[in-house]
Design a protein around this motif. Sequence first.
Motif, PDB file in Angstrom:
ATOM      1  N   LYS A  40       0.823  -1.217   0.000  1.00  0.00           N
ATOM      2  CA  LYS A  40       0.000   0.000   0.000  1.00  0.00           C
ATOM      3  C   LYS A  40       0.852   1.259   0.000  1.00  0.00           C
ATOM      4  O   LYS A  40       0.516   2.236  -0.656  1.00  0.00           O
ATOM      5  CB  LYS A  40      -0.881   0.046   1.267  1.00  0.00           C
ATOM      6  N   ALA A  41       1.919   1.237   0.786  1.00  0.00           N
ATOM      7  CA  ALA A  41       2.715   2.452   0.978  1.00  0.00           C
ATOM      8  C   ALA A  41       4.072   2.086   1.548  1.00  0.00           C
ATOM      9  O   ALA A  41       4.283   0.982   2.062  1.00  0.00           O
ATOM     10  CB  ALA A  41       2.006   3.415   1.932  1.00  0.00           C
ATOM     11  N   THR A  64       2.695   6.168  -2.719  1.00  0.00           N
ATOM     12  CA  THR A  64       2.363   6.699  -1.405  1.00  0.00           C
ATOM     13  C   THR A  64       3.551   6.470  -0.475  1.00  0.00           C
ATOM     14  O   THR A  64       3.900   5.331  -0.158  1.00  0.00           O
ATOM     15  CB  THR A  64       1.098   6.024  -0.843  1.00  0.00           C
ATOM     16  N   ASP A  66       5.406   8.062   3.145  1.00  0.00           N
ATOM     17  CA  ASP A  66       5.267   8.908   4.334  1.00  0.00           C
ATOM     18  C   ASP A  66       6.479   8.678   5.220  1.00  0.00           C
ATOM     19  O   ASP A  66       7.361   7.881   4.880  1.00  0.00           O
ATOM     20  CB  ASP A  66       3.964   8.562   5.066  1.00  0.00           C
ATOM     21  N   ASP A  93       0.472   9.325   8.454  1.00  0.00           N
ATOM     22  CA  ASP A  93      -0.967   9.470   8.394  1.00  0.00           C
ATOM     23  C   ASP A  93      -1.655   8.267   9.038  1.00  0.00           C
ATOM     24  O   ASP A  93      -1.469   7.128   8.597  1.00  0.00           O
ATOM     25  CB  ASP A  93      -1.391   9.612   6.928  1.00  0.00           C
ATOM     26  N   LEU A  96      -3.933   6.082   6.761  1.00  0.00           N
ATOM     27  CA  LEU A  96      -3.125   5.248   5.871  1.00  0.00           C
ATOM     28  C   LEU A  96      -2.579   4.034   6.620  1.00  0.00           C
ATOM     29  O   LEU A  96      -2.627   2.915   6.122  1.00  0.00           O
ATOM     30  CB  LEU A  96      -1.946   6.061   5.309  1.00  0.00           C
TER      31      LEU A  96
END
Length: 172
Positions: A40-41, A64, A66, A93, A96
């Motif tokens: 996902k990230a 994505t 972070d 986040d 997320l």
Amino acid sequence: MSDRLPHEKGFHVSWDQLHRDSRALAWRLDGQGPDNGDWKAVVAITRGGMAPAMIVSRELDIRTVDTISVKSYHSGGGKADQRREAQVIKSPDAELMGNGEGILVIDDLVDSGKTLELVRQIYPKAHFATVYAKPQGRPMVDTYITEVSQDTWIFFPWDMALQYVEPYRGKD
């Protein structure tokens, strides 16, 4: 017994080497995510994890990205860096992250494992990957590329400047 200080057993990592090792980490992680192999990230542990996370996210086409900031060292007033209890000073986040499922948490190095232990408590389902690992921290990481001994000091490219260094033995 050696007369060398702990930091004198150094492993010097160039930008080129960090790039190659970070790409190798991406290749090892490719297709390993829980969503049909996708992630996902990517979450970088600042500051050292930012360069490897950027390379991994590029190689795996993960858009994505972070960060999580964990502070676990402080300057010892001229002495060598000293450890203290790790604390999160900036979180990624929350929506997320959830419990971390499908998230790659990337750092440059796992040393004692204290930073990853803290982040793993917060995001227990995340996948933790580092470029380099030392034996004491290795149980905290799911995927890594190169293991170095606990008493080796890794000199990352952002910590170094070009200058003359005396030979290990002799003067000529």
